[in-house]
Scaffold this active site. Structure first.
Site, PDB file in Angstrom:
ATOM      1  N   GLU A 104      -1.824   9.231   3.349  1.00  0.00           N
ATOM      2  CA  GLU A 104      -2.535   8.968   2.112  1.00  0.00           C
ATOM      3  C   GLU A 104      -3.251  10.435   2.005  1.00  0.00           C
ATOM      4  OE1 GLU A 104      -5.001   7.000   0.650  1.00  0.00           O
ATOM      5  OE2 GLU A 104      -5.939   9.099  -0.502  1.00  0.00           O
ATOM      6  N   GLY A 136       2.323  11.411  -0.302  1.00  0.00           N
ATOM      7  CA  GLY A 136       3.848  10.739  -0.265  1.00  0.00           C
ATOM      8  C   GLY A 136       4.186  10.710  -1.150  1.00  0.00           C
ATOM      9  N   ASP A 153       1.141   1.260  -1.477  1.00  0.00           N
ATOM     10  CA  ASP A 153      -0.574   0.306  -1.087  1.00  0.00           C
ATOM     11  C   ASP A 153      -1.478   2.091  -2.303  1.00  0.00           C
ATOM     12  OD1 ASP A 153      -2.992  -1.160  -1.489  1.00  0.00           O
ATOM     13  OD2 ASP A 153      -3.052  -0.476   0.457  1.00  0.00           O
ATOM     14  N   SER A 154      -0.381   2.620  -3.426  1.00  0.00           N
ATOM     15  CA  SER A 154      -1.602   2.846  -4.562  1.00  0.00           C
ATOM     16  C   SER A 154      -1.960   2.736  -5.449  1.00  0.00           C
ATOM     17  CB  SER A 154       0.152   3.922  -4.971  1.00  0.00           C
ATOM     18  OG  SER A 154       0.255   2.888  -6.031  1.00  0.00           O
TER      19      SER A 154
HETATM   20  N1  SAM Z   1      -5.168  -1.801  -3.423  1.00  0.00           N
HETATM   21  C1  SAM Z   1      -5.650  -1.222  -4.092  1.00  0.00           C
HETATM   22  C2  SAM Z   1      -4.863  -1.265  -5.285  1.00  0.00           C
HETATM   23  O1  SAM Z   1      -4.256  -1.501  -6.425  1.00  0.00           O
HETATM   24  O2  SAM Z   1      -6.104  -1.312  -6.224  1.00  0.00           O
HETATM   25  C3  SAM Z   1      -5.169   0.329  -3.514  1.00  0.00           C
HETATM   26  C4  SAM Z   1      -5.021   0.672  -2.394  1.00  0.00           C
HETATM   27  S1  SAM Z   1      -5.861   1.988  -1.488  1.00  0.00           S
HETATM   28  C5  SAM Z   1      -7.436   3.065  -1.904  1.00  0.00           C
HETATM   29  C6  SAM Z   1      -4.749   3.432  -2.771  1.00  0.00           C
HETATM   30  C7  SAM Z   1      -4.673   4.762  -2.072  1.00  0.00           C
HETATM   31  O3  SAM Z   1      -3.328   5.770  -3.138  1.00  0.00           O
HETATM   32  C8  SAM Z   1      -5.978   5.644  -2.257  1.00  0.00           C
HETATM   33  O4  SAM Z   1      -6.860   6.059  -1.365  1.00  0.00           O
HETATM   34  C9  SAM Z   1      -5.832   7.210  -2.924  1.00  0.00           C
HETATM   35  O5  SAM Z   1      -6.243   8.227  -2.913  1.00  0.00           O
HETATM   36  C10 SAM Z   1      -3.869   7.086  -2.815  1.00  0.00           C
HETATM   37  N2  SAM Z   1      -3.117   7.592  -3.083  1.00  0.00           N
HETATM   38  C11 SAM Z   1      -2.895   7.900  -4.492  1.00  0.00           C
HETATM   39  N3  SAM Z   1      -2.377   8.793  -5.090  1.00  0.00           N
HETATM   40  C12 SAM Z   1      -1.393   9.335  -3.531  1.00  0.00           C
HETATM   41  C13 SAM Z   1      -0.024  10.099  -3.344  1.00  0.00           C
HETATM   42  N4  SAM Z   1       0.399  11.026  -4.508  1.00  0.00           N
HETATM   43  N5  SAM Z   1       0.008   9.752  -1.860  1.00  0.00           N
HETATM   44  C14 SAM Z   1      -0.429   8.956  -1.224  1.00  0.00           C
HETATM   45  N6  SAM Z   1      -2.051   8.459  -1.590  1.00  0.00           N
HETATM   46  C15 SAM Z   1      -2.189   8.425  -2.633  1.00  0.00           C
END
Ligand code: SAM
Length: 280
Positions: A104, A136, A153-154
């Site tokens: 994350e 990621g 799950d982005s």
């Molecule tokens: N289910 C959700 C949606 O589609 O609305 C997504 C939920 S989850 C909270 C998404 C997570 O992806 C966030 O906490 C964000 O910080 C993370 N995220 C975004 N870009 C990322 C990256 N490049 N690498 C790792 N995590 C990432």
């Protein structure tokens, strides 16, 4: 009482809240958590709904169990994004998994969810979980041939999630799989973002021997649904390759073999989009 909205693309979703539990701008995004009147807790990032307590089970069960049941015997799983812990919570129910890794980018999402959203963030309490803070897209490049299942799950494209929507990332995802591995990625709604659905399916069809697209009903996401790309070099991804133990299946409210089957059957406009994606 205050109404909170996600707006964009010409319309919006509005939810009535009773309390603003958390609000902070992290290095990567604006994080807000609310208590709502009807939908339980609400997590928003940059004004976009990530989950509500009302229907998060639908998304998290499908994102976790569908790819794991596409693999005959998964042991080592990686979640990219997923900071709220909901996918981890579901993976944790599967006792045959040995290592649950999560990469994350924003540790402040994890901290806020652990404090205000224990219903999903309880996923972090499992001793098999290993947390990696970082992008990621870099993590998969640096960990070749490492995982049986990778779940992306982005957040949506734009912001920190942008690198997770390109062909280079999907090539690295494939490289990070062990033989027989399976990927599943949050791949948007065909009503709302058909161009992105087309692009992601074109990428997975080009890179993997087997690729398909499943749709999940999530009422509080714009258009009430979201899709996931599922892909593997080892086997057709539609049939279920392994079963969940009955005691695990009994805890679920959405994922089942028939819900899985149904998720791959689409209305005509989506079938045509997927045919176009297969032609490249
Ligand atoms: N289910 C959700 C949606 O589609 O609305 C997504 C939920 S989850 C909270 C998404 C997570 O992806 C966030 O906490 C964000 O910080 C993370 N995220 C975004 N870009 C990322 C990256 N490049 N690498 C790792 N995590 C990432």
């Amino acid at each position: 009482m205050a109404w909170v909205s996600e707006v964009g693309g010409g319309y919006g979703t509005t939810i009535e809240t009773t309390a603003h539990l958390f609000s902070r701008k992290s290095r990567y995004q604006q994080i807000d958590i609310y208590e709502t009147v009807k939908l339980g807790k609400l997590l928003m990032l940059d004004g976009i709904i990530q989950l509500t307590g009302f229907d998060e089970f639908a998304y998290h069960e499908m994102m976790a169990h569908l790819p794991c049941c596409t693999h005959p015997a998964p042991e080592k799983v990686l979640v990219i994004g997923g900071g709220d812990g909901g996918v981890l919570r579901e993976l944790g129910k599967n006792k045959s998994l040995q290592e649950l890794h999560i990469c994350e980018i924003d540790e402040e999402v994890i901290g806020a969810c652990r404090k205000f959203l224990p219903e999903t963030a309880c996923g972090y309490d499992d001793p098999r979980v290993r947390v990696h803070i970082g992008d990621g897209s870099l993590f998969v490049r640096e960990n070749p041939a490492s995982f049986d299942v990778i779940i992306v799950d982005s957040t949506d494209p734009g912001g920190p999630g942008e690198p997770l929507f390109g062909e280079a990332f999907y090539r690295d995802l494939k490289g990070a799989l062990r033989p027989g591995g399976v990927i599943a990625s949050q791949s948007e709604s065909p009503f709302l973002l058909p161009d992105i659905v087309l692009r992601l399916n074109a990428i997975t069809n080009k890179i993997f021997k087997y690729a398909d697209y499943a749709v999940i009903q999530v009422p509080t996401y714009p258009t009430g649904q979201i899709g996931m790309c599922v892909a593997s070099d080892a086997r057709d991804v539609r049939p279920q390759a392994s079963e969940l133990p009955p005691e695990l299946q009994a805890t679920l409210r959405y994922y089942s073999p028939s819900a899985r089957e149904g998720a791959f059957h689409h209305p005509l406009f989506v079938d045509r989009l997927l045919q176009k994606a297969r032609r490249g």
